[in-house]
Design an enzyme around this catalytic site. Structure first.
Site, mmCIF file in Angstrom:
data_model
loop_
_atom_site.group_PDB
_atom_site.id
_atom_site.type_symbol
_atom_site.label_atom_id
_atom_site.label_comp_id
_atom_site.label_asym_id
_atom_site.label_seq_id
_atom_site.Cartn_x
_atom_site.Cartn_y
_atom_site.Cartn_z
ATOM 1 N N ASP A 17 -36.660 -69.861 144.132
ATOM 2 C CA ASP A 17 -36.241 -69.221 145.139
ATOM 3 C C ASP A 17 -35.653 -67.775 144.346
ATOM 4 O OD1 ASP A 17 -35.045 -68.103 147.733
ATOM 5 O OD2 ASP A 17 -33.014 -68.520 146.629
ATOM 6 N N ASP A 19 -33.624 -64.506 146.128
ATOM 7 C CA ASP A 19 -32.375 -64.197 146.558
ATOM 8 C C ASP A 19 -31.033 -64.914 145.900
ATOM 9 O OD1 ASP A 19 -32.715 -61.412 148.314
ATOM 10 O OD2 ASP A 19 -34.114 -63.125 148.887
ATOM 11 N N ASP A 313 -30.289 -71.569 145.929
ATOM 12 C CA ASP A 313 -29.050 -71.371 146.228
ATOM 13 C C ASP A 313 -28.507 -71.821 147.459
ATOM 14 O OD1 ASP A 313 -28.127 -68.388 148.027
ATOM 15 O OD2 ASP A 313 -30.166 -68.640 147.358
#
Length: 457
Positions: A17, A19, A313
């Protein structure tokens, strides 16, 4: 008996991922910007109280991963692993133990079965599990406070306006058109909000690439914002690091939706082009699905079942979805682990000293990892009968960590100096609930592991 282990060396494909995973933010500054982006829209376009624009320093304590907003009642909830309510607030106002007992009793919260199936987007509730979401939780709570001032109510209908505020700031055209508040500000001053990638992480990515691993970047950010983030974080040559870049991936649908409902699209000047019936070669794509991606990975690796690990996250969008729908290994980035005031060594398999990773580096100021209002992300207490004793229980968020992630780390930097064949102890049904945390489990969880009441489903 040897503990179950996990090694990056055993994976042919390493996915990330973007961000809050590869790209780390200055959390205090970015939280304020996200809050302001939504609040300005709510005040200027929807007529909400101007007081929403003023936020005290103490207010940020409310922002806490793992909260669930019950939209109908205006209550924010912290849940135990069995779905009972541990703490709650009405708007920002903390509910007492008596309030919670009167409202919820000691039984499973009414929407828990749906939410525990990871349906965290519903017309009835919203689960907050990442740093992009948290400022919105504070704004919603303050909106509820404001509405109650004028006329106390039992039902709330502000959520449609929040959705409009999110759309206004994050729609795919907003970056190019300088729409909303968020993108124009980040473009003006990226260094205020975005951290540069530490050199050990850049070298680690290059090491993965040089060792023959296939590297993926899968982000729900649109291509133009992805490019800004990657150039600032990794440098102008960031595309050389990745075999496949997928933007506007619309996770978790990328993992859960069938290919005909979520085809890949090519890009031209950041504009999406025609849908592709299959994915035939590496490159930069938009949208798409894990099924067609995996078919390409089979061709690229020459293996029938290439092993993939995905770093992310968001429990809902990244970790659960990649684990549940695609059977990928998953590495959860959990910054709350880094903020634990005192962590103690975890049990790992015996490794030579030279294979132990460093856990150093700069740690910029962050949002509080333990909230005064909400307590620990990992554990909490419930009062016993007649309030004569307290029992320690794991939170629902903590349960998800051990159920759906292979290992959990505070940042990629925490493992960047390790050899690629380092053997991590993984979470499994045969290990303790602290097993898969690296470099160390949270003290709150480890010190209480003996007394935890693990509630079966």
């Amino acid at each position: 008996m040897a503990r179950p282990s996990f090694s990056l060396a055993a994976c042919e494909v390493i996915g990330f991922d973007l961000d809050h995973t590869l790209c780390r933010y200055h959390l205090v500054e970015s939280a304020r910007l996200i809050y302001d982006s939504f609040a300005q829209y709510m005040v200027k376009e929807k007529g909400y109280d101007k007081e929403l624009l003023n936020v005290s320093h103490e207010s940020w304590d409310f922002c806490f991963k793992g909260l669930v907003l019950d939209m109908e009642d205006g209550n924010f909830l912290k849940l135990a692993e069995d779905g009972t309510v541990l703490r709650a607030s009405h708007g920002t106002k903390r509910m007492t133990s008596e309030d919670i007992l009167d409202t919820y009793g000691r039984k499973e919260w009414k929407h828990f079965k749906t939410m525990s199936g990871m349906v965290s987007r519903s017309a009835k509730y919203y689960a907050y599990d990442n740093y992009f979401d948290l400022p919105g939780a504070l704004l919603c709570a303050r909106i509820i406070d404001g509405l109650n001032k004028h006329s106390p109510r039992r039902k709330y209908d502000f959520w449609k306006d929040m959705v409009a505020a999110i759309q206004h700031n994050y729609k795919t055209s907003a970056f190019k058109e300088n729409g909303g508040t968020y993108f124009p500000e980040v473009k003006r001053n990226p260094g205020k909000y975005i951290q540069c990638c530490p050199d050990p992480v850049k070298k680690w990515l290059r090491r993965l690439k040089d060792s023959g691993k296939i590297l993926l970047l899968i982000t729900s950010s649109h291509s133009d914002y992805c490019r800004l983030l990657c150039e600032h974080t990794l440098g102008n040559d960031f595309e050389d690091l990745f075999d496949i870049v997928i933007t506007n991936a619309l996770k978790p649908g990328f993992f859960s939706q069938p290919p005909d409902q979520r085809p890949f699209r090519t890009l031209e000047n950041d504009e999406e082009q025609e849908a592709l019936l299959s994915l035939d070669k590496p490159g930069w794509y938009s949208q798409g699905n894990a099924t067609h991606l995996y078919e390409l990975l089979k061709k690229m690796t020459g293996k029938l079942e290439p092993k993939v690990v995905y770093f992310g996250d968001s429990m809902h969008s990244d970790i659960f979805s990649a684990h549940h729908y695609s059977n990928w290994e998953t590495v959860l980035i959990l910054e709350e682990l880094q903020g634990d005031p005192a962590m103690v060594p975890t049990e790992t398999e015996s490794e030579p000293l030279e294979k132990k990773g460093k856990y150093e580096g700069h740690h910029p100021k962050a949002l509080p990892s333990v909230s005064k209002q909400w307590g620990s992300f990992f554990v909490d207490t419930i009062s016993g009968k007649e309030d004569t004793e307290e029992t320690l229980v794991t939170t629902w968020s903590c349960k998800c960590v051990s159920a759906y992630s292979t290992i959990t780390i505070p940042s990629i930097e925490a493992i960047a100096d390790l050899p690629l064949d380092y053997r991590f102890t993984r979470f499994s049904s045969n290990t303790s609930i602290t097993a898969g945390y690296y470099p160390k489990p949270p003290r709150s969880l480890l010190s209480s592991a003996q007394g935890l009441e693990v509630v079966p489903y």
